[in-house]
Design a protein around this motif. Structure first.
Motif, PDB file in Angstrom:
ATOM      1  N   PHE A 111       5.337   5.602 -16.615  1.00 14.66           N
ATOM      2  CA  PHE A 111       4.574   5.974 -15.385  1.00 14.66           C
ATOM      3  C   PHE A 111       3.377   6.903 -15.680  1.00 14.66           C
ATOM      4  CE2 PHE A 111       8.039   3.746 -13.219  1.00 14.66           C
ATOM      5  CZ  PHE A 111       7.382   2.568 -12.995  1.00 14.66           C
ATOM      6  N   GLU A 136       7.461  -3.337 -13.523  1.00 16.07           N
ATOM      7  CA  GLU A 136       7.461  -1.744 -12.843  1.00 16.07           C
ATOM      8  C   GLU A 136       8.068  -1.591 -11.766  1.00 16.07           C
ATOM      9  OE1 GLU A 136       3.497   0.306 -15.337  1.00 16.07           O
ATOM     10  OE2 GLU A 136       3.283  -0.536 -12.890  1.00 16.07           O
ATOM     11  N   TYR A 138       6.731   6.837  -9.185  1.00 15.67           N
ATOM     12  CA  TYR A 138       5.987   5.509  -9.166  1.00 15.67           C
ATOM     13  C   TYR A 138       5.174   5.679  -8.086  1.00 15.67           C
ATOM     14  CZ  TYR A 138       4.770   0.566  -8.291  1.00 15.67           C
ATOM     15  OH  TYR A 138       4.160  -0.452  -8.011  1.00 15.67           O
TER      16      TYR A 138
END
Length: 308
Positions: free
Chosen positions: A147, A262, A301
């Motif tokens: 990320f 993801e 995230y």
């Protein structure tokens, strides 16, 4: 040895405080710490088993029922959990901490030399499972670096596979953590899909999803696009596992799959952290570290993708 022992010697996930003990707890009227000699403890594919070893000793617990009828029900429950393909029922003499010798059933490993088993110490604990400890930490570290350094991109863009393959492999490993957990909770010979369906009714699993607040996903079955699953919700684990199945069966790779993987790795990782921290036999300090905020992917995230 008596013909119908009322006790069962357990040394793995059926022990008190372990992941599967709640499966048999209502049938157990007495628990005694005990050991059996002449056996050694091994682990194969994440599952503990014992086999005859000269001079060996294995520590565990005796689970006893108050009546012969209750003992039969308990024995049937344990036999169904262990499965005939992996374990063989044997009669043994177990010695309790007070020195009493008790006739008991025990489940020893079938084909003990097959599958590259590894010798273990005298006691087994799910808290020491390498997938639950180093495995989850490694998954977190790889996903965090991803990320921080990778931006989502379409499949036809140069560099896509260099960026996508590491996170895809990491997600497949994360799903292995989920499979290990459900195998220890519900029994190793039950179909993985059936184990996931049972999680829908496990209160701790539902609460873990709610606490983790995972990013939302919607995924179709690659074999039938009409079949769709979503997370968060009661069937979150089904949805996350469907992402895994689509990846491994059909080799999906597009911008939408990049984003889906993801979001799935964030949701499943953080939920498993919450769930395992409440279920594994950890010390209070270890439990707090296991599910601390700085080991969650959700905030990372949100920082690098700007959304949940």
């Amino acid at each position: 040895m008596s013909d119908t022992p009322k006790a069962i010697f357990v040394y793995g996930s059926l022990r008190p405080s372990e992941l599967a003990h709640r499966q048999v707890a209502p049938l157990v009227s007495r628990i005694d710490r005990a050991e059996v000699t002449g056996f050694g403890l091994y682990v194969r594919d994440g599952l503990p088993f014992i086999t005859e070893v000269r001079g060996g000793c294995v520590r565990g617990d005796l689970l006893s029922a108050s009546t012969i009828e209750g003992a039969d029900v308990l024995r049937h429950k344990v036999r169904a959990y262990e499965g005939d393909a992996l374990y063989i029922e044997r009669g043994v003499r177990a010695r309790t901490e007070t020195g009493d010798e008790v006739d008991a059933w025990v489940y020893v490993g079938r084909g003990p030399r097959r599958g590259k088993p590894q010798p273990h110490e005298q006691q087994w604990s799910s808290a020491d499972d390498p997938l639950f400890r180093g495995g989850l930490d490694g998954i977190f570290a790889i996903a965090k670096r991803h990320f921080e350094s990778v931006r989502p991109m379409p499949a036809d863009m140069e560099g896509f596979w260099d960026a996508f393959l590491p996170i895809q492999g990491t997600y497949l490993t994360l799903c292995t953590v989920l499979e290990r957990y459900t195998a220890l909770v519900f029994g190793p010979t039950i179909d993985p899909g059936d184990r996931l369906r049972r999680l829908r009714d496990v209160r701790a699993a539902v609460e873990a999803v709610e606490t983790a607040k995972p990013p939302s996903i919607e995924v179709s079955d690659s074999r039938d696009p009409r079949q769709r699953q979503r997370a968060p919700g009661r069937r979150s684990f089904d949805a996350w596992y469907r992402v895994r199945s689509n990846l491994s069966h059909r080799g999906k790779a597009a911008y939408s799959d990049f984003s889906l993987v993801e979001r799935s790795i964030v949701g499943l990782h953080d939920t498993l952290r919450r769930l395992l921290s409440s279920q594994l036999p950890l010390t209070d300090a270890a439990r707090q570290r296991f599910a601390s905020d700085d080991r969650m992917l959700g905030p990372i995230y949100a920082q690098f993708r700007g959304l949940r």
